[in-house]
Design a protein around this motif. Structure first.
Motif, PDB file in Angstrom:
ATOM      1  N   GLY A 620       0.612  -1.183  -0.054  1.00  0.00           N
ATOM      2  CA  GLY A 620      -0.009  -0.072   0.008  1.00  0.00           C
ATOM      3  C   GLY A 620       0.616   1.448  -0.096  1.00  0.00           C
ATOM      4  N   ASP A 621       2.089   1.230   0.171  1.00  0.00           N
ATOM      5  CA  ASP A 621       3.041   2.220   0.040  1.00  0.00           C
ATOM      6  C   ASP A 621       3.193   2.582  -1.368  1.00  0.00           C
ATOM      7  OD1 ASP A 621       5.225   4.216   0.198  1.00  0.00           O
ATOM      8  OD2 ASP A 621       6.306   3.278   1.739  1.00  0.00           O
ATOM      9  N   MET A 622       2.796   3.660  -1.897  1.00  0.00           N
ATOM     10  CA  MET A 622       2.852   3.806  -3.314  1.00  0.00           C
ATOM     11  C   MET A 622       4.088   4.255  -3.804  1.00  0.00           C
ATOM     12  SD  MET A 622       0.314   2.571  -4.814  1.00  0.00           S
ATOM     13  CE  MET A 622      -1.543   1.805  -4.777  1.00  0.00           C
ATOM     14  N   ALA A 623       4.727   5.290  -2.781  1.00  0.00           N
ATOM     15  CA  ALA A 623       6.143   5.913  -3.079  1.00  0.00           C
ATOM     16  C   ALA A 623       6.979   4.753  -3.280  1.00  0.00           C
ATOM     17  CB  ALA A 623       6.296   6.976  -2.103  1.00  0.00           C
ATOM     18  N   SER A 624       7.077   3.758  -2.368  1.00  0.00           N
ATOM     19  CA  SER A 624       7.988   2.587  -2.685  1.00  0.00           C
ATOM     20  C   SER A 624       7.385   1.684  -3.490  1.00  0.00           C
ATOM     21  CB  SER A 624       7.732   1.643  -1.058  1.00  0.00           C
ATOM     22  OG  SER A 624       8.526   0.746  -1.281  1.00  0.00           O
ATOM     23  N   ASN A 625       6.165   1.713  -3.972  1.00  0.00           N
ATOM     24  CA  ASN A 625       6.046   0.678  -5.095  1.00  0.00           C
ATOM     25  C   ASN A 625       6.366   1.478  -6.592  1.00  0.00           C
ATOM     26  OD1 ASN A 625       4.426  -0.895  -3.470  1.00  0.00           O
ATOM     27  ND2 ASN A 625       2.492   0.001  -3.994  1.00  0.00           N
TER      28      ASN A 625
END
Length: 679
Positions: A620-625
């Motif tokens: 759910g961590d979009m920056a990490s994704n």
């Protein structure tokens, strides 16, 4: 030499909420008109009161700038006939530009000659251009308009005076049969008609007849007067910005004063007193230095301080009548029984096409129970939710809410507590109305949030199901606000509730009172509200790419749009997006049901991409994704540099497409990368 120009429109009293937007609109329209007509100016000042809208243009050029513009016409072979004469095509082209064939020249472009003409236009004097000001005024738009006398043209209010001054010269123009001049109207009671001397003397001319034309000056005067009362009386005054703007646009010459009321009314709930003063009488609330409500109020008179004591008494008398009503309803409502009020809701119509309020509450209760598990409510919270959902609209039938509809929910909480309901139930009754405006406060409790979601979801689905869907700016049932509330609540509480699954599950519910319909329209409507919540600085292509993803959790969608926008400002963005977009575009051709098989890989780059895709874990961590996906760019590029995806061998081709489909399926959790613009 430049000129200063004043444009004033004198009207009947404007609705207070229209004055500031209309002042702003007039300034913008005049600026656009001058720019379009090549009239240079230094700056524009705007003015407004309840009875006038005005603009002053500073440093206006005496004439338009000259215009010189080239136009390309037909090819020479079309412009000339066999005898070398101009054809009708050439003649028609130059005639359309206000020129003749004598103005034609030929210019070569890529080996072929074309007709060219240059149109030179000498700038007209500013006074000639300003003759178009009535058209600017006529083009203004308002939330309400009216006809008057024999005039067929609708405008916000009847027009009484019209002035266009160029320095000290009054232009003779016409707007809605009103001839322009230099006469303006003073204060309705204290002033008289006044002759405006010059564009620069506007404020002083009107001040002489008790009109403060500059809204900013008028507002500061009100604030300063209130501050002076605070100091003199050792009190605090709540200067609510919305109330201040409304009062500002009700007066032309403000005088603030303090009044009082009997302290016995302080036994009535504070919300009732504040609503009576602010919403109904447009008074500012007064508190002591500790923040405790005092039996006083601040009002603003449209006039000077002469005979102010009579004005104070009159305002006090009007307020007491309101407070008497509030005290009466507060006392009488406490005799009512919640169960009796809930039973009567069966006879109250929610909407004629949808049914009763009672039926709406029944559906809301089922939805609330459905949401309780998703929101992971505790046993006590579920108990409170079930009780609140059974009674939460009861206060609509109380005398207080009937008189002061702004208190719905607020009085429900108070009456529920008096009836012995738990604090959780009472708070949910109040919070289910939240947010009650675009940027309004949100519920604080989980129970209140879930009840607000359930109530808003049934409201939206019910109206959509009977075809009452907002179109354009038309939204009589405030469904955009309700849906925005759903999105904002989900975002605030961070619940991992995919909206596509939630809406689909609600359409699986069955009610005797109503069958939900128009599911696709509902989903599109929700998506539009989510897009509105995204930062306004985020480009449209990013918003659309995120909304086209396979993620339907609000907090993740908002996070993805922000993460991509941040990346778009960094080096390497274009290359990474183009790599992923290529993957997405080819993956669309992958046959259904075909899985990527390692034994069909023919080079190391295929194997590397397959390993990277299989090992890719997105959360759910979009920056990490996004970091993980962009890190694959070299692997993706190496794959395409060394691999022919659309191979002649059908099995190899499909295997490679299936490999790209694996990566696409995972990357689509963040965005549809092929919708991003990298040009």
């Amino acid at each position: 030499m430049t000129k200063n120009v004043l444009i004033e429109l004198g009207l009947e009293e404007l609705p207070a909420y229209t004055v500031t937007p209309s002042e702003r609109q007039l300034g913008e329209r005049v600026a656009a008109f001058l720019t379009e007509n090549r009239l240079a100016f230094d700056s524009i000042q705007t003015f407004s009161t309840p009875r006038r809208l005005a603009v002053r243009v500073l440093g206006l050029a005496e004439q338009q700038t000259d215009l010189s513009e080239d136009f390309k016409g037909p090819a020479k072979k079309i412009a000339l006939d066999a005898d070398g004469h101009f054809t009708k095509a050439a003649e028609g082209f130059v005639r359309g530009k206000g020129l003749t064939t004598a103005d034609i020249r030929f210019e070569e472009i890529k080996g072929e000659e074309y007709v060219y003409v240059t149109k030179n236009e000498t700038g007209r004097p500013a006074k000639e251009v300003l003759a178009g000001i009535p058209e600017v005024l006529a083009a203004m738009t308002f939330p309400v308009s009216m006809h008057w006398a024999s005039n067929s043209f609708a405008y916000i209010r009847p027009v009484h005076t019209f002035t266009v001054l160029v320095d000290d010269e009054a232009l003779e123009l016409d707007f809605l049969d009103i001839q322009s001049g230099r006469i303006s109207r003073g204060h309705r009671f204290l002033g008289h008609d006044v002759e405006l001397q010059t564009a620069d003397s506007y404020e002083d001319d009107l001040r002489s007849v008790f009109v403060i034309a500059d809204a900013k000056e008028r507002q500061q005067l009100i604030v300063d007067q209130i501050k002076a009362i605070e100091v003199a009386q050792n009190v605090q005054v709540e200067i609510d910005e919305d109330l201040l703007n409304e009062v500002l646009n009700l007066v032309e010459y403000p005088t603030a004063f303090m009044g009082s009321f009997d302290a016995k009314y302080l036994d009535v709930p504070e919300e009732v007193l504040v609503t009576s003063m602010k919403n109904h009488q447009r008074y500012f609330v007064v508190r002591d230095q500790a923040g405790k409500l005092l039996p006083n109020f601040i009002s603003v008179r449209n006039g000077n301080d002469q005979h102010i004591e009579n004005v104070v008494k009159g305002n006090e008398k009007v307020l007491v009548a309101r407070l008497e009503d509030g005290e009466f309803f507060w006392r009488e409502d406490q005799k009512l029984v919640i169960a009796d009020l809930v039973a009567k809701l069966e006879h109250v119509t929610f909407h004629e096409k949808i049914g009763s309020l009672s039926a709406h509450m029944d559906r809301t209760k089922v939805i609330a129970e459905h949401l309780a598990a998703m929101a992971e409510l505790s046993d006590q919270e579920r108990t409170d939710l079930a009780r609140a959902a059974s009674i939460y609209k009861f206060d609509l039938l109380t005398g207080m809410v009937g008189e002061f509809d702004e208190l719905q929910g607020i009085m429900g909480e108070k009456y529920a507590l008096l009836a012995g309901e738990t604090a959780g139930v009472a708070a949910a009754i109040r919070e289910h109305y939240l947010p009650n405006s675009a940027e309004g406060e949100l519920p604080e409790t989980k129970v209140g949030a879930v009840l607000a979601l359930a109530d808003k979801l049934d409201t939206m689905l019910s109206f959509f199901s009977v075809g009452l869907i907002p179109s354009g700016s038309n939204d009589p049932y405030a469904l955009r606000r309700a849906t925005a509330g759903i999105v904002r609540i989900l975002d605030k509480f961070g619940w991992n509730i995919p909206l596509d699954e939630l809406i689909a599950s609600l359409y699986d519910l069955h009610f005797e009172s109503l069958t939900y319909d128009n599911q696709d329209a509902v989903m599109a409507f929700i998506a539009a509200r989510i897009e509105k919540m995204m930062d306004s600085s985020i480009p449209k292509d990013i918003r659309e790419a995120v909304l086209a993803s396979d993620t339907h959790v609000v907090k993740e969608l908002l996070a993805a749009s922000s993460a991509i926008f941040q990346k778009s400002q960094e080096s390497g963005y274009k290359e990474a997006v183009e790599s992923l977009a290529r993957v997405f575009n080819l993956a669309e051709k992958a046959p259904a049901g075909v899985a990527a098989a390692a034994d069909l890989f023919e080079n190391e780059q295929e194997k590397a991409l397959f390993a990277a895709a299989e090992g890719l874990v997105l959360t759910g961590d979009m920056a990490s994704n996004l970091d993980k996906l962009f890190a694959l760019s070299p692997v993706i590029d190496a794959f395409f540099d060394n691999t022919m995806v659309m191979a002649d061998d059908e099995a190899v081709k499909n295997n490679r497409l299936a490999l790209l489909a694996v990566l696409t399926a995972k990357a689509r959790k963040v965005a549809a990368f092929n919708l991003l613009n990298t040009k």
